[in-house]
Design a protein around this motif. Structure first.
Motif, PDB file in Angstrom:
ATOM      1  N   ARG A  31     -11.005  10.247  -3.998  1.00  0.00           N
ATOM      2  CA  ARG A  31      -9.587   9.938  -3.818  1.00  0.00           C
ATOM      3  C   ARG A  31      -8.783   9.965  -5.127  1.00  0.00           C
ATOM      4  O   ARG A  31      -7.650   9.506  -5.164  1.00  0.00           O
ATOM      5  CB  ARG A  31      -9.443   8.570  -3.146  1.00  0.00           C
ATOM      6  CG  ARG A  31     -10.034   8.552  -1.745  1.00  0.00           C
ATOM      7  CD  ARG A  31      -9.932   7.193  -1.060  1.00  0.00           C
ATOM      8  NE  ARG A  31     -10.424   7.310   0.309  1.00  0.00           N
ATOM      9  CZ  ARG A  31      -9.674   7.690   1.346  1.00  0.00           C
ATOM     10  NH1 ARG A  31      -8.398   7.976   1.155  1.00  0.00           N
ATOM     11  NH2 ARG A  31     -10.198   7.776   2.551  1.00  0.00           N
TER      12      ARG A  31
ATOM     13  N   LEU B 276       5.116  11.430   2.810  1.00  0.00           N
ATOM     14  CA  LEU B 276       4.191  10.451   2.258  1.00  0.00           C
ATOM     15  C   LEU B 276       4.934   9.397   1.449  1.00  0.00           C
ATOM     16  O   LEU B 276       5.957   9.676   0.816  1.00  0.00           O
ATOM     17  CB  LEU B 276       3.156  11.141   1.362  1.00  0.00           C
ATOM     18  CG  LEU B 276       2.256  12.178   2.050  1.00  0.00           C
ATOM     19  CD1 LEU B 276       1.279  12.780   1.053  1.00  0.00           C
ATOM     20  CD2 LEU B 276       1.492  11.555   3.217  1.00  0.00           C
ATOM     21  N   LYS B 277       4.411   8.195   1.474  1.00  0.00           N
ATOM     22  CA  LYS B 277       4.968   7.078   0.700  1.00  0.00           C
ATOM     23  C   LYS B 277       4.328   7.099  -0.684  1.00  0.00           C
ATOM     24  O   LYS B 277       3.105   6.984  -0.812  1.00  0.00           O
ATOM     25  CB  LYS B 277       4.685   5.758   1.412  1.00  0.00           C
ATOM     26  CG  LYS B 277       5.287   4.538   0.733  1.00  0.00           C
ATOM     27  CD  LYS B 277       4.956   3.294   1.556  1.00  0.00           C
ATOM     28  CE  LYS B 277       5.508   2.034   0.895  1.00  0.00           C
ATOM     29  NZ  LYS B 277       5.143   0.827   1.667  1.00  0.00           N
TER      30      LYS B 277
ATOM     31  N   HIS C  33       0.834  -1.199   0.000  1.00  0.00           N
ATOM     32  CA  HIS C  33       0.000   0.000   0.000  1.00  0.00           C
ATOM     33  C   HIS C  33       0.872   1.254   0.000  1.00  0.00           C
ATOM     34  O   HIS C  33       1.942   1.287   0.612  1.00  0.00           O
ATOM     35  CB  HIS C  33      -0.908   0.006   1.239  1.00  0.00           C
ATOM     36  CG  HIS C  33      -1.910   1.124   1.235  1.00  0.00           C
ATOM     37  ND1 HIS C  33      -3.066   1.104   0.485  1.00  0.00           N
ATOM     38  CD2 HIS C  33      -1.914   2.316   1.895  1.00  0.00           C
ATOM     39  CE1 HIS C  33      -3.744   2.216   0.690  1.00  0.00           C
ATOM     40  NE2 HIS C  33      -3.070   2.969   1.533  1.00  0.00           N
ATOM     41  N   TYR C  34       0.388   2.295  -0.710  1.00  0.00           N
ATOM     42  CA  TYR C  34       1.073   3.583  -0.773  1.00  0.00           C
ATOM     43  C   TYR C  34       0.114   4.688  -0.341  1.00  0.00           C
ATOM     44  O   TYR C  34      -1.105   4.558  -0.485  1.00  0.00           O
ATOM     45  CB  TYR C  34       1.561   3.864  -2.198  1.00  0.00           C
ATOM     46  CG  TYR C  34       2.578   2.862  -2.688  1.00  0.00           C
ATOM     47  CD1 TYR C  34       3.940   3.089  -2.528  1.00  0.00           C
ATOM     48  CD2 TYR C  34       2.175   1.672  -3.288  1.00  0.00           C
ATOM     49  CE1 TYR C  34       4.880   2.167  -2.950  1.00  0.00           C
ATOM     50  CE2 TYR C  34       3.105   0.733  -3.721  1.00  0.00           C
ATOM     51  CZ  TYR C  34       4.456   0.988  -3.554  1.00  0.00           C
ATOM     52  OH  TYR C  34       5.387   0.066  -3.960  1.00  0.00           O
ATOM     53  N   ASP C  35       0.679   5.769   0.172  1.00  0.00           N
ATOM     54  CA  ASP C  35      -0.174   6.924   0.487  1.00  0.00           C
ATOM     55  C   ASP C  35      -0.726   7.533  -0.802  1.00  0.00           C
ATOM     56  O   ASP C  35      -1.910   7.877  -0.881  1.00  0.00           O
ATOM     57  CB  ASP C  35       0.627   7.985   1.247  1.00  0.00           C
ATOM     58  CG  ASP C  35       1.054   7.514   2.626  1.00  0.00           C
ATOM     59  OD1 ASP C  35       0.211   6.939   3.335  1.00  0.00           O
ATOM     60  OD2 ASP C  35       2.229   7.701   2.976  1.00  0.00           O
TER      61      ASP C  35
ATOM     62  N   LYS D  43      -9.622   3.215   0.094  1.00  0.00           N
ATOM     63  CA  LYS D  43      -8.433   3.059  -0.747  1.00  0.00           C
ATOM     64  C   LYS D  43      -8.821   3.072  -2.218  1.00  0.00           C
ATOM     65  O   LYS D  43      -9.998   3.032  -2.581  1.00  0.00           O
ATOM     66  CB  LYS D  43      -7.710   1.751  -0.409  1.00  0.00           C
ATOM     67  CG  LYS D  43      -8.477   0.473  -0.726  1.00  0.00           C
ATOM     68  CD  LYS D  43      -7.663  -0.748  -0.345  1.00  0.00           C
ATOM     69  CE  LYS D  43      -8.369  -2.060  -0.722  1.00  0.00           C
ATOM     70  NZ  LYS D  43      -9.629  -2.285  -0.007  1.00  0.00           N
TER      71      LYS D  43
ATOM     72  N   ALA E 293      -3.578   2.355  -3.012  1.00  0.00           N
ATOM     73  CA  ALA E 293      -3.104   3.637  -2.494  1.00  0.00           C
ATOM     74  C   ALA E 293      -4.269   4.365  -1.852  1.00  0.00           C
ATOM     75  O   ALA E 293      -5.441   4.105  -2.174  1.00  0.00           O
ATOM     76  CB  ALA E 293      -2.505   4.480  -3.615  1.00  0.00           C
ATOM     77  N   SER E 294      -3.948   5.256  -0.941  1.00  0.00           N
ATOM     78  CA  SER E 294      -5.004   6.076  -0.335  1.00  0.00           C
ATOM     79  C   SER E 294      -5.522   7.124  -1.312  1.00  0.00           C
ATOM     80  O   SER E 294      -6.684   7.528  -1.247  1.00  0.00           O
ATOM     81  CB  SER E 294      -4.480   6.760   0.929  1.00  0.00           C
ATOM     82  OG  SER E 294      -4.085   5.812   1.897  1.00  0.00           O
ATOM     83  N   HIS E 295      -4.649   7.549  -2.241  1.00  0.00           N
ATOM     84  CA  HIS E 295      -5.011   8.549  -3.236  1.00  0.00           C
ATOM     85  C   HIS E 295      -4.275   8.239  -4.536  1.00  0.00           C
ATOM     86  O   HIS E 295      -3.173   7.686  -4.507  1.00  0.00           O
ATOM     87  CB  HIS E 295      -4.633   9.962  -2.779  1.00  0.00           C
ATOM     88  CG  HIS E 295      -5.150  10.324  -1.428  1.00  0.00           C
ATOM     89  ND1 HIS E 295      -6.402  10.867  -1.230  1.00  0.00           N
ATOM     90  CD2 HIS E 295      -4.585  10.205  -0.194  1.00  0.00           C
ATOM     91  CE1 HIS E 295      -6.592  11.075   0.065  1.00  0.00           C
ATOM     92  NE2 HIS E 295      -5.497  10.682   0.717  1.00  0.00           N
TER      93      HIS E 295
END
Length: 395
Positions: free
Chosen positions: A354, A48-49, A24-26, A212, A224-226
């Motif tokens: 997102r 952020l990742k 997972h990535y930001d 997500k 990813a979150s976004h």
């Protein structure tokens, strides 16, 4: 689509594995060109990742055909933009562009390779005496709102340059950059700053799923979150049409010139005609010049056609600087996009929470991508940003 063709100059100035997806990535950024690199840079500075997904090689699309002029003035004059969107918003947009040139300089200073960033003034000349009234109106408008500008008469131009036009605006605080070294320098920087780039990886499907976003790619799935789409002039994956026009343009890089002393402070030069001729110099005394925009969106495939257009540009530069030995060494043609209202498209998808877009359409694409990255940073982190409405997708 084919974004460029021909013999490019910038990739000759910089030489530089398979990676596995983390769970997972930001933020996942789709597009590994100038916009994607700037966005990743700004987001990584927040801790952020970040993942960058690029279906080609990094910086191999429009970024390698970019001519590297960085200006706060736009393809649409400030007084014309005021007529379109009102004084407060138009002036604020110009201020954002002015600030973005400074932010680009700050980025350049942190990179492990020199991107050849140099501050320059710009000379914006009247292509025809008929353009003088609007040029003078633009001078008055820029001056009134505190922008660093002066006006040159025909006499002034003769004193500073080997060519003369009816008049010109001189703006201060612009810049030039080697775009290929700049974007690759950012990717070098990002390797050590919580960012992973996946080359040769195409995003096939992007879908929101609660908290997500799931991204299906040709090499597997990540979340990813976004997600930020920074896909340049290729068709953006939007459910509705946005007002854009994709054309193509041509550019050349000459062989190094012996003496550029007659080129006033090596300023950036462009004109009021549309499409316009523009030119600059490089650290090794070449001249980069471009123009001759035309309707087809695809980059020209014919090297003969590219050479022919390159020779036309070479001839125009030679006319302006008759004392120089102007000899084309590189010529290329590339896709070029602009929005119908002359502003970039940056912001959150109108119907998705997102998913975001960073589409720097226009002659100031790098500047737009810089200011847009800062807007997206605030939106993603839930911070207020009073400028987001200026460039939102559903304006």
């Amino acid at each position: 689509m084919e974004l460029h063709n021909g013999k490019l100059f910038w990739p000759t100035t910089y030489n530089d594995t398979e990676k596995e997806f983390d769970t997972h990535y930001d933020v996942a950024i789709i597009g590994g060109g100038m916009s994607g690199a700037l966005c990743a840079y700004v987001l990584s500075r927040e801790g952020l990742k970040v993942a960058i997904i690029e279906k080609r090689q990094l910086a191999s699309g429009s970024s390698s055909a970019n001519t590297g002029l960085l200006q706060f003035s736009n393809d649409i004059m400030l007084h014309e933009l005021i007529d379109e969107i009102g004084e407060e918003q138009a002036v604020r947009f110009y201020k954002l562009c002015q600030e973005a040139v400074g932010h680009l300089e700050e980025v350049a200073m942190t990179l492990p390779v020199s991107p050849e960033f140099t501050r320059r003034k710009s000379i914006y000349y009247a292509s025809s005496p008929l353009h003088l009234p609007k040029l003078k109106k633009e001078y008055k408008t820029l001056k009134e709102h505190g922008f660093p500008v002066e006006y040159w008469s025909k006499k002034d131009m003769k004193e500073h340059l080997p060519f003369s036009k009816s008049g010109a605006l001189i703006t201060h605080g612009d810049a030039e950059v080697n775009p290929f070294r700049f974007v690759n320098g950012m990717f070098e920087y990002l390797k050590e700053h919580n960012t992973t780039a996946f080359e040769g990886t195409e995003a096939i499907e992007v879908k929101e799923d609660g908290e997500k976003v799931i991204i299906e790619t040709t090499k597997g799935t990540l979340t990813a979150s976004h997600v930020v789409h920074s896909t340049g002039y290729e068709t953006p994956p939007l459910s509705e049409n946005i007002g854009t026009e994709i054309n193509r343009s041509y550019a050349i890089a000459t062989k190094p010139v012996d003496d550029l002393s007659q080129w006033h402070e090596r300023a950036l030069i462009w004109e009021t005609d549309r499409p316009y001729l523009y030119l600059r110099t490089t650290v090794d005394n070449r001249i980069i010049a471009g123009g001759l925009d035309e309707d087809p969106a695809e980059a020209p495939q014919s090297m003969e056609k590219i050479e022919k257009h390159g020779k036309k540009i070479e001839k125009e530069v030679q006319k302006m600087f008759p004392g120089l030995n102007v000899e084309m060494e590189y010529a290329w043609g590339a896709s070029f996009g602009e929005s119908l209202d002359h502003l970039p498209y940056i912001g959150r998808h109108p119907d998705k929470e997102r998913i975001y877009y960073l589409l720097g359409y226009g002659g100031n694409g790098t500047v737009y991508s810089m200011l847009g990255s800062r807007i997206l940073r605030d939106l993603i982190l839930g911070r207020p940003n009073k400028d987001a409405d200026l460039v939102k997708l559903d304006r």
